[in-house]
Design a protein around this motif. Structure first.
Motif, PDB file in Angstrom:
ATOM      1  N   GLN A   1      70.134  65.399  13.209  1.00 16.62           N
ATOM      2  CA  GLN A   1      69.070  66.384  13.350  1.00 16.62           C
ATOM      3  C   GLN A   1      68.208  66.379  12.098  1.00 16.62           C
ATOM      4  OE1 GLN A   1      70.408  70.230  14.605  1.00 16.62           O
ATOM      5  NE2 GLN A   1      68.338  71.093  14.724  1.00 16.62           N
ATOM      6  N   LEU A   2      66.900  66.230  12.303  1.00 18.48           N
ATOM      7  CA  LEU A   2      65.988  66.095  11.162  1.00 18.48           C
ATOM      8  C   LEU A   2      65.785  67.413  10.440  1.00 18.48           C
ATOM      9  CD1 LEU A   2      64.040  64.347   9.520  1.00 18.48           C
ATOM     10  CD2 LEU A   2      62.287  64.806  11.241  1.00 18.48           C
ATOM     11  N   MET A   3      65.677  68.509  11.189  1.00 16.78           N
ATOM     12  CA  MET A   3      65.474  69.837  10.605  1.00 16.78           C
ATOM     13  C   MET A   3      65.964  70.863  11.612  1.00 16.78           C
ATOM     14  SD  MET A   3      61.362  69.688  11.007  1.00 16.78           S
ATOM     15  CE  MET A   3      60.721  68.877  12.482  1.00 16.78           C
ATOM     16  N   ARG A   4      66.219  72.028  11.153  1.00 16.03           N
ATOM     17  CA  ARG A   4      66.708  73.088  12.024  1.00 16.03           C
ATOM     18  C   ARG A   4      65.692  74.222  12.043  1.00 16.03           C
ATOM     19  NH1 ARG A   4      72.092  72.001  13.021  1.00 16.03           N
ATOM     20  NH2 ARG A   4      73.015  70.475  11.577  1.00 16.03           N
ATOM     21  N   SER A   5      65.367  74.677  13.235  1.00 15.74           N
ATOM     22  CA  SER A   5      64.413  75.768  13.359  1.00 15.74           C
ATOM     23  C   SER A   5      64.734  76.567  14.606  1.00 15.74           C
ATOM     24  CB  SER A   5      62.979  75.225  13.433  1.00 15.74           C
ATOM     25  OG  SER A   5      62.735  74.619  14.681  1.00 15.74           O
ATOM     26  N   TYR A   6      64.162  77.740  14.710  1.00 14.24           N
ATOM     27  CA  TYR A   6      64.325  78.576  15.892  1.00 14.24           C
ATOM     28  C   TYR A   6      63.157  78.393  16.855  1.00 14.24           C
ATOM     29  CZ  TYR A   6      68.068  80.830  13.299  1.00 14.24           C
ATOM     30  OH  TYR A   6      69.226  81.066  12.598  1.00 14.24           O
ATOM     31  N   SER A   7      62.358  77.363  16.608  1.00 16.00           N
ATOM     32  CA  SER A   7      61.174  77.096  17.436  1.00 16.00           C
ATOM     33  C   SER A   7      61.411  75.853  18.282  1.00 16.00           C
ATOM     34  CB  SER A   7      59.955  76.900  16.546  1.00 16.00           C
ATOM     35  OG  SER A   7      60.186  75.820  15.652  1.00 16.00           O
ATOM     36  N   ILE A   8      60.444  75.513  19.096  1.00 15.77           N
ATOM     37  CA  ILE A   8      60.449  74.275  19.865  1.00 15.77           C
ATOM     38  C   ILE A   8      59.741  73.211  19.039  1.00 15.77           C
ATOM     39  CG2 ILE A   8      59.551  73.124  21.919  1.00 15.77           C
ATOM     40  CD1 ILE A   8      59.806  75.786  23.390  1.00 15.77           C
ATOM     41  N   ASP A   9      60.444  72.135  18.712  1.00 17.77           N
ATOM     42  CA  ASP A   9      59.876  71.004  17.982  1.00 17.77           C
ATOM     43  C   ASP A   9      59.915  69.789  18.892  1.00 17.77           C
ATOM     44  OD1 ASP A   9      59.656  72.670  15.780  1.00 17.77           O
ATOM     45  OD2 ASP A   9      61.523  71.952  14.860  1.00 17.77           O
TER      46      ASP A   9
ATOM     47  N   SER B   1      55.022  71.772  17.128  1.00 22.28           N
ATOM     48  CA  SER B   1      55.944  72.905  17.100  1.00 22.28           C
ATOM     49  C   SER B   1      55.190  74.190  17.416  1.00 22.28           C
ATOM     50  CB  SER B   1      56.607  73.019  15.724  1.00 22.28           C
ATOM     51  OG  SER B   1      57.449  74.153  15.662  1.00 22.28           O
ATOM     52  N   ASP B   2      55.932  75.162  17.985  1.00 21.40           N
ATOM     53  CA  ASP B   2      55.338  76.477  18.236  1.00 21.40           C
ATOM     54  C   ASP B   2      55.839  77.502  17.221  1.00 21.40           C
ATOM     55  OD1 ASP B   2      57.957  76.829  19.010  1.00 21.40           O
ATOM     56  OD2 ASP B   2      57.489  77.754  20.946  1.00 21.40           O
ATOM     57  N   ARG B   3      56.263  77.031  16.051  1.00 23.44           N
ATOM     58  CA  ARG B   3      56.866  77.908  15.050  1.00 23.44           C
ATOM     59  C   ARG B   3      55.914  78.968  14.525  1.00 23.44           C
ATOM     60  NH1 ARG B   3      59.275  74.159  10.858  1.00 23.44           N
ATOM     61  NH2 ARG B   3      59.888  73.124  12.798  1.00 23.44           N
ATOM     62  N   ASP B   4      54.607  78.762  14.672  1.00 19.73           N
ATOM     63  CA  ASP B   4      53.638  79.777  14.244  1.00 19.73           C
ATOM     64  C   ASP B   4      52.977  80.460  15.427  1.00 19.73           C
ATOM     65  OD1 ASP B   4      54.025  79.452  11.498  1.00 19.73           O
ATOM     66  OD2 ASP B   4      52.695  77.714  11.440  1.00 19.73           O
ATOM     67  N   GLY B   5      53.613  80.400  16.576  1.00 21.22           N
ATOM     68  CA  GLY B   5      53.078  81.069  17.766  1.00 21.22           C
ATOM     69  C   GLY B   5      52.711  80.097  18.859  1.00 21.22           C
ATOM     70  N   GLY B   6      51.617  79.367  18.684  1.00 16.27           N
ATOM     71  CA  GLY B   6      51.192  78.360  19.653  1.00 16.27           C
ATOM     72  C   GLY B   6      51.470  76.966  19.125  1.00 16.27           C
ATOM     73  N   PRO B   7      51.393  75.964  19.986  1.00 16.43           N
ATOM     74  CA  PRO B   7      51.682  74.593  19.552  1.00 16.43           C
ATOM     75  C   PRO B   7      50.655  74.070  18.555  1.00 16.43           C
ATOM     76  CG  PRO B   7      50.817  74.613  21.795  1.00 16.43           C
ATOM     77  CD  PRO B   7      51.066  76.042  21.424  1.00 16.43           C
ATOM     78  N   GLN B   8      51.149  73.567  17.421  1.00 16.14           N
ATOM     79  CA  GLN B   8      50.321  72.974  16.386  1.00 16.14           C
ATOM     80  C   GLN B   8      51.016  71.712  15.870  1.00 16.14           C
ATOM     81  OE1 GLN B   8      47.326  74.000  15.519  1.00 16.14           O
ATOM     82  NE2 GLN B   8      47.285  75.956  16.620  1.00 16.14           N
ATOM     83  N   VAL B   9      50.262  70.880  15.156  1.00 18.62           N
ATOM     84  CA  VAL B   9      50.798  69.633  14.609  1.00 18.62           C
ATOM     85  C   VAL B   9      51.282  69.872  13.181  1.00 18.62           C
ATOM     86  CG1 VAL B   9      50.272  67.241  13.993  1.00 18.62           C
ATOM     87  CG2 VAL B   9      49.292  68.238  16.073  1.00 18.62           C
ATOM     88  N   TYR B  10      52.484  69.353  12.888  1.00 19.74           N
ATOM     89  CA  TYR B  10      53.107  69.504  11.575  1.00 19.74           C
ATOM     90  C   TYR B  10      53.564  68.137  11.065  1.00 19.74           C
ATOM     91  CZ  TYR B  10      53.314  74.472  12.794  1.00 19.74           C
ATOM     92  OH  TYR B  10      52.991  75.752  13.160  1.00 19.74           O
ATOM     93  N   LYS B  11      53.964  68.113   9.798  1.00 17.58           N
ATOM     94  CA  LYS B  11      54.451  66.887   9.172  1.00 17.58           C
ATOM     95  C   LYS B  11      55.679  67.213   8.343  1.00 17.58           C
ATOM     96  CE  LYS B  11      52.976  63.279   5.878  1.00 17.58           C
ATOM     97  NZ  LYS B  11      51.878  62.837   4.987  1.00 17.58           N
TER      98      LYS B  11
END
Length: 346
Positions: free
Chosen positions: A287-295, A311-321
């Motif tokens: 597992q690359l990272m652990r979060s409570y969001s959808i990645d 990921s939707d970690r900030d509410g809506g789907p956005q692109v992360y790195k």
């Protein structure tokens, strides 16, 4: 001649890769039927005028080599292509620079096709710079009849690179999935222009997210043939296939590292869609990272040191790195509330 330089990304990045993490399969099916429109701007005023003459002896060849080259260059949007009024021009020339410049051409190509021993074909071509009045070299290819279109695409790649400074992709292949009826899915492979389509796999259950290995010898994709999404790997030449990610829950959104040794996949081992790394030959996922969001929707950076993902970690789907060793996550997109399917230009 001063060449125009273009920086190009992929025009048609995958629309859905692991998007089932955000929407149900029914919504996916409905979205596939929706109208999709792409507006391309900024092309036209900067097209490079190029002449492609008729290849000598082309009428005896089973493939229209010069026509394929013209179609490739035209389809790129970067060239205004002329057929030189149907004039035959071989790789021997002679170059008529004055006439070509009177037609406002910046470059001209000609060639010939001849059948040789063993049922093979010899395809020769040469490119000239009409502005600098210079020979830009050419190719001599000997191929079997089934590879004549490939020879034409290689000529297109040569012209493209000489005139833009960037590698062409005309000699590459594409993979895509078709659906005919309720239970008839196909994984297909074709030339970059859609010609020579071939079935790589037929299935009564949905197929999703096909991706090429970097060496072009294998495909990874998602199949529902076991009743749930499983990531398979398939050898393009032999058709041999194997499940590489068949873990508890959903297995989706495969992506190869640039060296082909690592596969990023989205698994639901913890109940949520999370990104894992594993050997592309199969093995234990990390597992690359652990979060409570959808990645989901992982995509490797060209240097293979980081992943872009949605990921939707900030509410809506956005692109992360994120780096491959985990660590801090950097948000990439901020404009708009729905940003998905990252695709990195070469």
């Amino acid at each position: 001649m001063q060449r125009r330089r273009f920086v190009l990304g992929s025009l048609f990045a995958p629309l859905v890769r692991g998007a089932a993490s955000f929407v149900g399969l029914a919504a996916l099916a409905n979205s596939a039927q929706a109208q999709f429109k792409v507006d391309v701007s900024g092309i036209g005023a900067t097209q490079i005028p190029v002449g492609i003459g008729a290849f000598r002896d082309l009428n005896h060849c089973p493939q229209p080599i010069a026509d394929i080259v013209r179609a490739d260059l035209t389809r790129s949007g970067l060239f205004a292509v002329s057929n030189l009024g149907g004039e035959t021009l071989t790789e021997q020339g002679p170059p008529n620079y004055a006439a070509w410049r009177s037609q406002n051409l910046e470059a001209v190509a000609g060639g010939s096709v001849a059948q040789v021993a063993g049922g093979r074909w010899q395809v020769q071509f040469r490119l000239w710079d009409a502005v600098k009045q210079a020979d830009l070299g050419g190719l001599a290819l000997t191929v079997m009849p089934g590879d004549l279109r490939l020879a034409a695409h290689k000529i297109s790649d040569y012209i493209y690179q000489k005139l833009t400074g960037q590698r062409g992709v005309f000699a590459t292949r594409i993979t895509y999935i078709t659906k005919a009826g309720q239970h008839n899915f196909s994984l297909n492979i074709a030339d970059s222009d859609g010609a020579n389509p071939q079935f790589a796999l037929r299935s009564r259950e949905p197929l999703l997210s096909p991706v090429w290995s970097p060496n072009g010898q294998e495909l990874a994709y998602v199949s529902f043939e076991t009743g749930k999404p499983v990531v398979f790997m398939q050898d393009v030449r032999s058709g041999a296939r194997r499940a590489v990610a068949n873990f508890k829950g959903s297995n989706s959104a495969p992506a190869f590292s640039p060296d082909g040794g690592t596969l990023a996949v989205v698994l639901t081992l913890t109940g949520r869609s999370q990104i894992y790394l594993m050997p592309s030959k199969g093995g234990t996922p990390r597992q690359l990272m652990r979060s409570y969001s959808i990645d989901t929707e992982p995509t490797f950076s060209p240097d293979g040191q980081s992943l872009y993902f949605v990921s939707d970690r900030d509410g809506g789907p956005q692109v992360y790195k994120v780096g491959l060793n985990g660590g801090s996550v950097q948000r990439i997109t901020y404009s708009g509330g729905y940003n998905v399917s990252p695709a990195i230009s070469p």
